[in-house]
Design an enzyme around this catalytic site. Structure first.
Site, mmCIF file in Angstrom:
data_model
loop_
_atom_site.group_PDB
_atom_site.id
_atom_site.type_symbol
_atom_site.label_atom_id
_atom_site.label_comp_id
_atom_site.label_asym_id
_atom_site.label_seq_id
_atom_site.Cartn_x
_atom_site.Cartn_y
_atom_site.Cartn_z
ATOM 1 N N SER A 1 0.817 -1.218 0.000
ATOM 2 C CA SER A 1 0.000 0.000 0.000
ATOM 3 C C SER A 1 0.848 1.264 0.000
ATOM 4 O O SER A 1 1.788 1.414 0.790
ATOM 5 C CB SER A 1 -0.928 0.005 1.219
ATOM 6 O OG SER A 1 -1.648 1.226 1.272
ATOM 7 N N THR B 1 -8.828 -1.834 2.424
ATOM 8 C CA THR B 1 -8.538 -2.409 1.120
ATOM 9 C C THR B 1 -8.794 -3.913 1.146
ATOM 10 O O THR B 1 -9.343 -4.448 2.121
ATOM 11 C CB THR B 1 -7.099 -2.061 0.675
ATOM 12 O OG1 THR B 1 -6.919 -2.457 -0.671
ATOM 13 C CG2 THR B 1 -6.055 -2.713 1.567
ATOM 14 N N LYS C 1 -13.458 -4.755 2.221
ATOM 15 C CA LYS C 1 -14.370 -3.664 1.885
ATOM 16 C C LYS C 1 -15.845 -4.008 2.095
ATOM 17 O O LYS C 1 -16.660 -3.124 2.365
ATOM 18 C CB LYS C 1 -14.137 -3.206 0.444
ATOM 19 C CG LYS C 1 -12.805 -2.512 0.238
ATOM 20 C CD LYS C 1 -12.676 -1.961 -1.167
ATOM 21 C CE LYS C 1 -11.357 -1.232 -1.353
ATOM 22 N NZ LYS C 1 -11.257 -0.580 -2.679
ATOM 23 N N ASP D 1 -14.108 5.418 -3.497
ATOM 24 C CA ASP D 1 -13.566 4.794 -4.701
ATOM 25 C C ASP D 1 -14.245 5.279 -5.982
ATOM 26 O O ASP D 1 -13.579 5.504 -7.000
ATOM 27 C CB ASP D 1 -13.701 3.266 -4.625
ATOM 28 C CG ASP D 1 -12.581 2.613 -3.833
ATOM 29 O OD1 ASP D 1 -11.510 3.245 -3.685
ATOM 30 O OD2 ASP D 1 -12.757 1.477 -3.365
ATOM 31 N N GLY E 1 -13.608 -7.789 -12.828
ATOM 32 C CA GLY E 1 -13.492 -7.916 -11.384
ATOM 33 C C GLY E 1 -14.856 -7.912 -10.720
ATOM 34 O O GLY E 1 -15.859 -7.490 -11.318
ATOM 35 N N GLY F 1 -14.917 -7.486 -6.893
ATOM 36 C CA GLY F 1 -14.701 -7.106 -5.504
ATOM 37 C C GLY F 1 -15.248 -5.728 -5.196
ATOM 38 O O GLY F 1 -16.027 -5.151 -5.973
ATOM 39 N N GLY F 2 -14.825 -5.184 -4.060
ATOM 40 C CA GLY F 2 -15.317 -3.882 -3.629
ATOM 41 C C GLY F 2 -14.993 -2.765 -4.595
ATOM 42 O O GLY F 2 -15.823 -1.876 -4.844
ATOM 43 N N ALA F 3 -13.785 -2.781 -5.182
ATOM 44 C CA ALA F 3 -13.413 -1.731 -6.142
ATOM 45 C C ALA F 3 -14.289 -1.812 -7.386
ATOM 46 O O ALA F 3 -14.744 -0.787 -7.911
ATOM 47 C CB ALA F 3 -11.947 -1.859 -6.510
ATOM 48 N N TYR G 1 -1.836 -0.263 -9.022
ATOM 49 C CA TYR G 1 -0.826 0.794 -8.997
ATOM 50 C C TYR G 1 0.546 0.294 -8.587
ATOM 51 O O TYR G 1 1.483 1.078 -8.442
ATOM 52 C CB TYR G 1 -1.268 1.939 -8.083
ATOM 53 C CG TYR G 1 -1.547 1.548 -6.651
ATOM 54 C CD1 TYR G 1 -0.522 1.426 -5.724
ATOM 55 C CD2 TYR G 1 -2.843 1.293 -6.233
ATOM 56 C CE1 TYR G 1 -0.771 1.061 -4.415
ATOM 57 C CE2 TYR G 1 -3.115 0.935 -4.925
ATOM 58 C CZ TYR G 1 -2.065 0.818 -4.017
ATOM 59 O OH TYR G 1 -2.328 0.460 -2.725
ATOM 60 N N GLY H 1 -3.340 3.188 -12.103
ATOM 61 C CA GLY H 1 -4.039 3.117 -10.832
ATOM 62 C C GLY H 1 -3.648 4.195 -9.843
ATOM 63 O O GLY H 1 -4.397 4.464 -8.894
#
Length: 284
Positions: free
Chosen positions: A15, A63, A67, A103, A128, A130-132, A227, A248
């Site tokens: 991170s 993260t 999430k 986000d 994807g 997930g949460g993002a 990223y 990212g």
């Protein structure tokens, strides 16, 4: 002891959030600290319980993979985060925890020049579940995009799709995009296409995202939420083929600005000199 916040996840060593928030705190001359904490799924509830009683703790960014798991552990959830079904920022005040999601707005930030234009059709392919991916889907939906959601587990993508008008959202297996196709895109004037990698694939230590660019409309913006590294295999190929590419780090900085305001009740510096110095620090 001064106030502090942190980022939690599993894994967490990669991170860059501590670099960003520490830079802003120092730039503003604020007394505070920002850390990272490795929190495993089985320890999430006890971690938050322990932090509640710390008067110096302002909250945390959240993260992978927490999430969605944090939702039942919070006292309140912001309406935007509630609609998205995922939280990436927890604010602590007087022993109460409230969840937010920065986000979606952070993701949209670098797309603003394109979004200000008018289009006959807007289509987004989001990889994807997930949460993002959830936040990105809601952000793009709010800007009039038809959504194509692709995941290794179609049922997970279908769960996200259930929150939208079925006439304008489609679910496919991610493996579909790895096979070459022979398709005539014809005229692409008047349309805006965005392709988003919201999976961990391409991240340091992970295999690359396996997609064939025959699925990408000409001129499509290729946006990778990863990223680390900044130049993923997906973005490298996109640039080689002439596609506009967004890394990212731009999404990370966009959502971090919103989170910084929530956590520290201060406006992060956004002058060109500070932005250049921070980006240099993050890419060193």
């Amino acid at each position: 002891m001064s106030i502090y916040a942190e980022v939690i996840g599993d894994p967490i060593a990669h991170s860059k959030s501590p670099i960003i928030h520490t830079f802003w705190l120092e730039r503003l001359g604020l007394a505070g600290d920002y850390r990272r904490a490795h929190v495993r799924p089985e320890d999430l509830a006890s971690f938050l319980d322990g932090r509640r009683s710390d008067p110096d703790w302002r909250g945390c960014n959240v993260t992978i993979p927490h999430k969605q798991a944090v939702l039942p552990l919070l006292d309140a959830i912001d309406p935007v985060a509630c609609r998205i079904g995922a939280v990436n920022t927890i604010v602590a005040r007087d022993g109460k925890l409230k969840g937010y999601n920065s986000d979606a707005d952070g993701f949209l930030e670098p797309l603003k020049p394109w979004l200000e234009e008018r289009h006959l059709l807007r289509t987004a392919r989001i990889f994807g579940s997930g949460g993002a991916a959830r936040a990105i889907a809601h952000g793009l939906w709010s800007k009039g995009f038809t959504l194509i959601l692709a995941a290794r587990k179609e049922e997970a993508a279908a769960e996200i799709a259930a929150g939208f008008d079925p006439a304008h959202v489609h679910v496919v297996d991610l493996a579909h995009f790895s096979q070459p196709q022979d398709f005539d895109w014809k005229e692409t004037d008047g349309r805006l296409d965005v392709v988003v990698n919201a999976t961990p694939l391409g991240m340091t230590g992970q295999p690359a995202l396996d997609v064939d660019f025959s699925h990408m409309p000409p001129g499509a913006i290729i946006y990778d939420a990863v990223y680390s590294p900044l130049e993923t295999p997906l973005l490298k190929q996109a640039r080689a083929l002439g596609h506009p590419a967004i890394d990212g780090l731009q999404m990370l900085l966009g959502q971090a600005r919103i989170a910084f305001r929530l956590l520290f009740d201060a406006e992060p510096p956004s002058d060109p000199e500070s932005d250049a110095a921070l980006r240099l620090l993050l890419t060193a």
